[in-house]
Scaffold this motif. Structure first.
Motif, PDB file in Angstrom:
ATOM      1  N   TYR A 183       0.838  -1.205   0.000  1.00 26.65           N
ATOM      2  CA  TYR A 183       0.000   0.000   0.000  1.00 26.65           C
ATOM      3  C   TYR A 183       0.871   1.253   0.000  1.00 26.65           C
ATOM      4  O   TYR A 183       0.642   2.179  -0.769  1.00 26.65           O
ATOM      5  N   LEU A 184       1.878   1.262   0.862  1.00 25.79           N
ATOM      6  CA  LEU A 184       2.758   2.418   0.947  1.00 25.79           C
ATOM      7  C   LEU A 184       3.520   2.623  -0.362  1.00 25.79           C
ATOM      8  O   LEU A 184       3.727   3.766  -0.798  1.00 25.79           O
ATOM      9  N   LYS A 185       3.902   1.537  -1.013  1.00 29.15           N
ATOM     10  CA  LYS A 185       4.569   1.647  -2.318  1.00 29.15           C
ATOM     11  C   LYS A 185       3.627   2.231  -3.361  1.00 29.15           C
ATOM     12  O   LYS A 185       4.011   3.092  -4.158  1.00 29.15           O
ATOM     13  N   VAL A 186       2.381   1.763  -3.377  1.00 29.63           N
ATOM     14  CA  VAL A 186       1.390   2.257  -4.343  1.00 29.63           C
ATOM     15  C   VAL A 186       1.137   3.742  -4.135  1.00 29.63           C
ATOM     16  O   VAL A 186       1.138   4.521  -5.093  1.00 29.63           O
ATOM     17  N   VAL A 187       0.931   4.139  -2.908  1.00 31.80           N
ATOM     18  CA  VAL A 187       0.659   5.544  -2.610  1.00 31.80           C
ATOM     19  C   VAL A 187       1.854   6.407  -3.006  1.00 31.80           C
ATOM     20  O   VAL A 187       1.698   7.452  -3.645  1.00 31.80           O
ATOM     21  N   GLY A 188       3.048   5.959  -2.679  1.00 29.26           N
ATOM     22  CA  GLY A 188       4.250   6.714  -3.015  1.00 29.26           C
ATOM     23  C   GLY A 188       4.460   6.826  -4.517  1.00 29.26           C
ATOM     24  O   GLY A 188       4.739   7.915  -5.042  1.00 29.26           O
ATOM     25  N   ALA A 189       4.328   5.704  -5.220  1.00 26.04           N
ATOM     26  CA  ALA A 189       4.524   5.708  -6.675  1.00 26.04           C
ATOM     27  C   ALA A 189       3.466   6.563  -7.366  1.00 26.04           C
ATOM     28  O   ALA A 189       3.776   7.293  -8.317  1.00 26.04           O
ATOM     29  N   HIS A 190       2.238   6.493  -6.889  1.00 28.35           N
ATOM     30  CA  HIS A 190       1.170   7.274  -7.505  1.00 28.35           C
ATOM     31  C   HIS A 190       1.399   8.770  -7.278  1.00 28.35           C
ATOM     32  O   HIS A 190       1.222   9.577  -8.194  1.00 28.35           O
ATOM     33  N   GLY A 191       1.800   9.119  -6.088  1.00 28.33           N
ATOM     34  CA  GLY A 191       2.125  10.519  -5.806  1.00 28.33           C
ATOM     35  C   GLY A 191       3.283  11.009  -6.659  1.00 28.33           C
ATOM     36  O   GLY A 191       3.273  12.134  -7.166  1.00 28.33           O
ATOM     37  N   ASP A 192       4.298  10.153  -6.840  1.00 30.98           N
ATOM     38  CA  ASP A 192       5.434  10.506  -7.693  1.00 30.98           C
ATOM     39  C   ASP A 192       4.979  10.717  -9.136  1.00 30.98           C
ATOM     40  O   ASP A 192       5.453  11.624  -9.822  1.00 30.98           O
ATOM     41  N   ALA A 193       4.067   9.875  -9.613  1.00 28.59           N
ATOM     42  CA  ALA A 193       3.567  10.010 -10.980  1.00 28.59           C
ATOM     43  C   ALA A 193       2.862  11.354 -11.167  1.00 28.59           C
ATOM     44  O   ALA A 193       3.052  12.027 -12.185  1.00 28.59           O
ATOM     45  N   HIS A 194       2.077  11.771 -10.186  1.00 24.90           N
ATOM     46  CA  HIS A 194       1.422  13.079 -10.276  1.00 24.90           C
ATOM     47  C   HIS A 194       2.471  14.198 -10.262  1.00 24.90           C
ATOM     48  O   HIS A 194       2.340  15.182 -10.989  1.00 24.90           O
ATOM     49  N   ALA A 195       3.499  14.060  -9.447  1.00 29.51           N
ATOM     50  CA  ALA A 195       4.538  15.081  -9.373  1.00 29.51           C
ATOM     51  C   ALA A 195       5.254  15.221 -10.715  1.00 29.51           C
ATOM     52  O   ALA A 195       5.522  16.336 -11.175  1.00 29.51           O
ATOM     53  N   VAL A 196       5.569  14.100 -11.358  1.00 28.26           N
ATOM     54  CA  VAL A 196       6.220  14.148 -12.666  1.00 28.26           C
ATOM     55  C   VAL A 196       5.301  14.801 -13.680  1.00 28.26           C
ATOM     56  O   VAL A 196       5.721  15.667 -14.456  1.00 28.26           O
ATOM     57  N   TRP A 197       4.034  14.411 -13.674  1.00 25.59           N
ATOM     58  CA  TRP A 197       3.075  14.995 -14.621  1.00 25.59           C
ATOM     59  C   TRP A 197       2.981  16.514 -14.420  1.00 25.59           C
ATOM     60  O   TRP A 197       2.968  17.275 -15.376  1.00 25.59           O
ATOM     61  N   ASP A 198       2.948  16.945 -13.177  1.00 22.35           N
ATOM     62  CA  ASP A 198       2.859  18.379 -12.891  1.00 22.35           C
ATOM     63  C   ASP A 198       4.097  19.120 -13.389  1.00 22.35           C
ATOM     64  O   ASP A 198       3.996  20.236 -13.884  1.00 22.35           O
ATOM     65  N   ARG A 199       5.250  18.496 -13.279  1.00 21.03           N
ATOM     66  CA  ARG A 199       6.484  19.147 -13.743  1.00 21.03           C
ATOM     67  C   ARG A 199       6.539  19.207 -15.262  1.00 21.03           C
ATOM     68  O   ARG A 199       7.083  20.144 -15.831  1.00 21.03           O
ATOM     69  N   LEU A 200       5.980  18.215 -15.929  1.00 18.34           N
ATOM     70  CA  LEU A 200       5.976  18.200 -17.389  1.00 18.34           C
ATOM     71  C   LEU A 200       4.930  19.148 -17.959  1.00 18.34           C
ATOM     72  O   LEU A 200       5.068  19.627 -19.076  1.00 18.34           O
ATOM     73  N   ASN A 201       3.890  19.412 -17.197  1.00 19.85           N
ATOM     74  CA  ASN A 201       2.779  20.262 -17.634  1.00 19.85           C
ATOM     75  C   ASN A 201       2.463  21.304 -16.564  1.00 19.85           C
ATOM     76  O   ASN A 201       1.395  21.266 -15.971  1.00 19.85           O
TER      77      ASN A 201
END
Length: 57
Positions: free
Chosen positions: A26-44
């Motif tokens: 669960y902690l891995k999923v939450v962390g990875a998902h948050g990281d994915a949003h952070a990358v998306w925000d930086r790209l856009n």
């Protein structure tokens, strides 16, 4: 019975759902998902709420 059964992570931002069987997963999923949003925000940076769209034409 005590212990971890499973948990469902539901993202309030994009609606994604992930089920995890252990707390560590669960902690891995939450962390990875948050990281994915952070990358998306930086790209856009001007449109962070946009979803990627793909066209075959």
């Amino acid at each position: 019975m005590c212990g971890w059964d499973q948990a469902v992570f539901r993202c309030g931002r994009c609606g994604a759902e992930h089920t995890a069987a252990t707390e560590a997963d669960y902690l891995k999923v939450v962390g990875a998902h948050g990281d994915a949003h952070a990358v998306w925000d930086r790209l856009n940076p001007t449109e962070p709420s946009l979803r990627p769209t793909f066209s075959l034409s």
